[in-house]
Structures are given as C-alpha cells and as structure tokens.
Design an enzyme around this catalytic site. Structure first.
Site, PDB file in Angstrom:
ATOM      1  CG  ASP A 127       7.138   2.823 -10.452  1.00 21.49           C
ATOM      2  OD1 ASP A 127       5.939   2.510 -10.486  1.00 21.49           O
ATOM      3  OD2 ASP A 127       7.561   3.856  -9.892  1.00 21.49           O
ATOM      4  CG  ASN A 175       0.001  -7.573  -4.563  1.00 20.73           C
ATOM      5  OD1 ASN A 175      -0.996  -7.608  -3.861  1.00 20.73           O
ATOM      6  ND2 ASN A 175       1.201  -7.280  -4.089  1.00 20.73           N
ATOM      7  CE1 TYR A 224      -5.361   0.527  -2.744  1.00 22.37           C
ATOM      8  CE2 TYR A 224      -7.435   0.397  -1.548  1.00 22.37           C
ATOM      9  CZ  TYR A 224      -6.287  -0.200  -2.030  1.00 22.37           C
ATOM     10  OH  TYR A 224      -6.063  -1.535  -1.781  1.00 22.37           O
ATOM     11  CE  LYS A 249      -6.085  -1.753  -5.260  1.00 29.18           C
ATOM     12  NZ  LYS A 249      -5.178  -2.760  -5.883  1.00 29.18           N
TER      13      LYS A 249
END
Length: 262
Positions: free
Chosen positions: A66, A93, A159, A163
């Site tokens: 993980d 990724n 997210y 990012k």
C-alpha cells in the site's frame, strides 16, 4: 530512432496492475527494462502484467504494498533491490481520491490522499535516490500528477491539493539530486480512459465526455506511458525538474462554437 537508457535497467512503478501504471510497466519492459509490479489489492491483475512482461523477455516481480503505508513501501524497495540489485527508474503512479465537497469531506479521506501521493511519493523518491547515489549511477524518477492540480475543480479538494503537493515534492528532489544526475520530473495527465474512471462515471458518460474533448476522445494509458518512457530514457537526459501536461490541450480551453472558414 532507438530509445537508449532503458535496456537492462530496473523500473519500479507504484499502482502498476491497472491503467496508466500497467501501460507504463509494459512500455518500459518493451524498451528493455525489468519491472517491479506493485499493487495494493489486485493480485490477479498484477500477475497478468508480470506474465506479459516475461513473455516480452524481461524479468518482473510482483510486490503487494500500500503506497500509503510507509512500512510496506520500505519493504517493497528492500525486496526489489534484493532481487534486481537496484532501482534505476521509479514511477509514482498510485493514487487515492474521494469526491466530496470540502464541507462534507471526512478528514480521514484528506489524510489518505496525502499518505498515498505525498508520503508514499517521498519514500519512493528517497529510496530511489539513496540507491542510485550508493551505486554512483544516474537515474530517473517520474511523478504522476494531474491537470486537476491546476484546475482544482469542486468535489475533489483532497486529490487536487495532494497532486499540487506532488509537484513541490518532485521539484525539491530534483534540486537535491541534480548533482548526482538523478532527474525528477512530473506528468500531468488529462482525462484518461482507465478502469478507475468507472468508479465515477458510466460507460455512456465516459463516451459522451470523450466527444467533448479536443481530439474527440479520452486519452489512452499508453499515451501517458510513452511520456514516461521519454522521461526515463536518454532522450530526456537534460530534462530535470519540469512538468509535462498530457491532455490533448484541453487545459487551454476552446471555442465551443467556432466560425466556419469562409
């Protein structure tokens, strides 16, 4: 043109059982790399990737880990270095996303997004850098970000923020590793046709959405993998600390009703 700098190298790709990671694993293997295939809970798909790589004639190993759990990331690198002797190319990724408005977001989902993207990304970069410096060889580290880091659409705050943090992480590592010729770069994919998209949209929704894209379709995982291959190869030997957006130009905007040429 022959692509050099990949043959005989070892690549480790987080989240490489599906989607962009799977395409990257196969593309790098076709260029001559051995591959560490990583998954969290998709062993069947990961083993399929391993088998395809071995059919190409390269070596591969599957490691369950993980990306958001530091001890598992560390163990994966230990196993990979023990098997292949070192990591030359690393691609981060793996991702986690929870689509909620900020007012509704559970703090655990916020933390999880950063654990996978940033904490896992730091371990990947640090361990790869340590290994390359130990061996005194150059290498390449690639972080998969997203155009959403720039657009910051609603219902994706964890997210989007994670990012954005990935770019800061990558650029910091690029500045620290440059004297060792370890290149660190970022890719920002646009809307790519991956299994993960099916969690948020129907097949019809994806098909119709693709028609509104500049090229009339979604991107393919292989199109991101080709940019990963470029950054990992000698073709990008002077490319360090940059972000490449791969979205068919959708981030530029477009005239929804352009005039026909006379």
């Amino acid at each position: 043109m022959e692509i050099t700098g990949i043959q005989g190298k070892t690549a480790l790709i987080t989240g490489s059982s599906k989607g962009i990671g799977r395409a990257a694993a196969l593309t790098l293997a076709e260029a001559g790399a051995n591959v560490v295939v990583n998954h969290r809970d998709s062993e069947t798909e990961a083993e399929e990737v391993r088998e395809l790589i071995e059919k190409i004639g390269r070596s591969a190993m599957v490691v369950q880990a993980d990306a958001g759990v530091p001890s598992e990331m560390e163990s994966m690198f230990d196993a990979a270095i023990d098997r292949f002797g070192g990591i030359d190319i690393a691609v981060h990724n793996a991702l986690y996303t929870k689509r909620e408005f900020a007012v509704d977001l559970d703090l655990r989902d916020w933390k999880r997004a950063f654990e996978v993207a940033v904490d896992g990304g730091l371990i990947l970069g640090r361990r790869t850098g340590q290994d390359l410096i130990r061996r005194g060889v150059p290498g390449s580290i690639v972080y998969i970000s997203s155009v959403m880091a720039n657009r910051c659409p609603p219902r994706s705050i964890a997210y989007n923020a994670a990012k954005n943090a990935v770019r800061g992480l990558a650029y910091s590592l690029a500045s620290e590793f440059m004297e060792h010729q370890i290149r660190v770069n970022v890719i920002q994919p646009g809307w790519i046709d991956t299994p993960g998209e099916r969690k948020f949209a129907t097949e019809e929704g994806i098909r119709e959405g693709g028609k509104r894209m500049p090229f009339g379709r979604l991107g393919r995982p292989e199109e991101i993998a080709n940019v990963i291959l470029f950054l990992a190869s000698d073709l990008a030997s002077f490319v360090n600390g940059v972000t490449i957006r791969v979205d068919s130009g959708s981030s530029l905007g477009r005239n929804p009703a352009p005039k026909e040429r006379e």
